[in-house]
Each structure stands twice: as structure tokens, then as C-alpha cells.
Design a protein around this motif. Structure first.
Motif, mmCIF file in Angstrom:
data_model
loop_
_atom_site.group_PDB
_atom_site.id
_atom_site.type_symbol
_atom_site.label_atom_id
_atom_site.label_comp_id
_atom_site.label_asym_id
_atom_site.label_seq_id
_atom_site.Cartn_x
_atom_site.Cartn_y
_atom_site.Cartn_z
ATOM 1 N N THR A 155 0.842 -1.192 0.000
ATOM 2 C CA THR A 155 0.000 0.000 0.000
ATOM 3 C C THR A 155 0.881 1.248 0.000
ATOM 4 O O THR A 155 1.768 1.387 0.841
ATOM 5 C CB THR A 155 -0.921 0.021 1.231
ATOM 6 N N ASP A 158 0.285 7.439 0.041
ATOM 7 C CA ASP A 158 -0.930 8.214 -0.236
ATOM 8 C C ASP A 158 -2.175 7.378 0.025
ATOM 9 O O ASP A 158 -3.163 7.870 0.583
ATOM 10 C CB ASP A 158 -0.929 8.714 -1.690
ATOM 11 N N ARG A 159 -2.117 6.135 -0.392
ATOM 12 C CA ARG A 159 -3.253 5.238 -0.179
ATOM 13 C C ARG A 159 -3.464 4.974 1.309
ATOM 14 O O ARG A 159 -4.603 4.924 1.776
ATOM 15 C CB ARG A 159 -2.996 3.924 -0.923
ATOM 16 N N GLN A 162 -5.312 7.822 2.737
ATOM 17 C CA GLN A 162 -6.727 7.765 2.365
ATOM 18 C C GLN A 162 -7.474 6.743 3.217
ATOM 19 O O GLN A 162 -8.602 6.986 3.668
ATOM 20 C CB GLN A 162 -6.859 7.413 0.881
#
Length: 266
Positions: A155, A158-159, A162
Motif C-alpha cells: 500500500t 498516499d493510499r 486515504q
């Protein structure tokens, strides 16, 4: 306050989350196991919803799920059992399964049943964050439930950020790119991955899962985040003496916690 939120507001380290498959080893094992886990000192109990087509579960949990389904476990039965278990403990209860199960049951009906049964949170690995935001978030928020999402070594940062924004419960830090029940040793590569997540300075509580199986790996995980999740090792222990689930549960949790407590006191 949601019990899950209260837990992390009162305890920020050495949080022990034990996973087991509802309806295993026997259909009526669910309530005794929950009671015994709570009495033995588990901080959080993750109740697996057995499913015939799991995505992330290793052989141990897959087999326990098939056995539970053969025993007659259904979501309706599980909600009845959780309602009974909630009469005996105030330990947070989280249901883990797959969004397909929720869809088949009916999302609104599922959430209402979970709330009525005293469930505090949900973990649905196959629920995309965008679909959660669009179709499911309002339902769970209105019901006072918290939702946990998973992150893996693959992952991106940025993910992860989120996912942190979507997770109202804790973040489930998958220790490696594997299924459940894998290696019980934490490698240097995994430690670097944990350091990467820690450097993001996310506000969410974090628990490490996959490959946590004993007191040593539990202590190591707790060095990085708020605690850890143990599942396959506990299910294997239950399978060794199916007629003594309460005694097995008590012994298993003591075996994890007592070395941790003695180390902490030094």
C-alpha cells in the motif's frame, strides 16, 4: 462512546485482539469462547463470519470456516449468539468477514442487527474505500459502528493516508504480503515497513495482524503500534481439544499476556 473508541482512549499499548471463527469448533462454541476470552484478559474480540469463498484467509481459518458452516452457522444464528454474549461482557466486539455477506443479508438489515447485538465495529477486507464512502458509511455511522480498513506492505503512502481517513476504528496493519497463518517471525523487511507507517504519523490506533502467533511476536508488534491480532494460532489451539474450549481459551490468552506483563514490569 463506542466501546472500541473507549478502549483506545484508555489503553494505547499492548492491546490484545483475538480472532476466532464463529461456530467453530461447535455451533454453540461462540458464546463460551467470547466469555472466556474476556475473562482471560483479551482487550478486543474479533468474531469471524464464516464464508465459503474467503480472500485473505489461510488454510487454518478456511478450514474452521467450512467446519462452522457445516455446523449450521449463519448470520442470523451469529447475531443471536452475539446478543447473548453481550449480556456477559463489555469487551469490544468486532465482526470480520466479507462485504458480499453483508450484501446478501442486506446492508441496512445487517447494520441494524449488528447494532442490536452489541457489535462495535466491522472489518470487511473486500469493501473498497470508495464504495464504503458511497454506499455504506452513512449506515454504519448512524448505527454507531466503527469500520476498520487494512493496509499491506504494497500500500502506497498516499493510499494509506486515504485509508486512515476512512477508518473510524483502528487501522489493521497486515504484517506481510501473505494470507493468514503465515510465518511467526518478524523480519527486518517487516520492521522497515512498520517504521514507514509510523513515520506517516497517522492519528488512528494501529494493530498488526497476520503472522502474530505467540508472546514473542505479540511483544515485538507492540513495540511498533498499539497492539496486535492473533487468529490462526488460537484456532489451532481450539482444534487440539474441542471439548475444552473454555480451558483452552484461558490458557492461550495467559500464554500471550503473562510473558508480556513480566517483561513490562522489568
Amino acid at each position: 462512546m463506542n466501546r472500541l473508541s473507549r478502549l483506545f482512549s484508555e489503553k494505547d499499548r499492548d492491546v490484545l485482539n483475538i480472532y476466532f471463527t464463529a461456530g467453530y469448533p461447535a455451533l454453540d462454541s461462540t458464546v463460551p469462547i467470547i466469555r472466556s476470552l474476556a475473562e482471560a484478559g483479551a482487550d478486543l474480540i474479533e468474531v469471524g463470519m464464516p464464508y465459503s469463498d474467503p480472500m485473505a484467509d489461510g488454510e487454518t481459518i478456511q478450514q474452521s470456516g467450512m467446519r462452522a458452516l457445516e455446523n449450521g452457522m449463519t448470520l442470523r444464528v451469529l447475531f443471536e449468539q452475539l446478543t447473548e454474549a453481550r449480556r456477559h461482557t463489555d469487551v469490544p466486539l468486532v465482526m470480520m468477514g466479507y462485504y458480499n455477506q453483508v450484501m446478501q443479508y442486506g446492508p441496512k438489515r445487517f447494520v441494524e442487527a449488528a447494532r442490536a447485538a452489541g457489535v462495535d465495529g466491522l472489518i470487511l477486507p473486500d469493501l473498497p474505500a470508495f464504495e464504503y464512502q458511497r454506499d455504506f458509511k452513512q449506515l454504519v455511522e448512524d448505527a454507531g459502528l466503527e469500520v476498520t480498513f487494512l493496509v499491506t506492505p504494497q500500500t502506497t503512502d498516499d493510499r494509506i493516508r486515504q485509508i486512515a481517513e476512512s477508518s473510524s476504528g483502528f487501522i489493521y496493519v497486515v504484517s506481510s504480503a501473505s494470507i493468514t497463518g503465515g510465518s511467526s517471525q518478524i523480519s527486518d523487511k517487516q520492521r522497515a515497513y512498520f517504521d514507514r507507517i509510523a513515520a506517516l504519523d497517522l492519528p488512528n490506533p494501529k494493530l498488526i495482524g497476520f503472522g502474530i502467533s505467540d508472546a514473542e511476536t505479540f511483544r515485538t508488534a507492540c513495540e511498533y503500534f498499539n497492539g496486535a491480532i492473533i487468529g490462526s494460532a488460537f484456532i489451532r489451539a481450539l482444534g487440539k481439544d474441542e471439548d475444552r474450549v473454555e480451558e483452552t481459551t484461558q490458557s492461550f490468552v495467559r500464554g500471550i499476556l503473562e510473558p508480556t506483563l513480566s517483561t513490562t514490569k522489568r
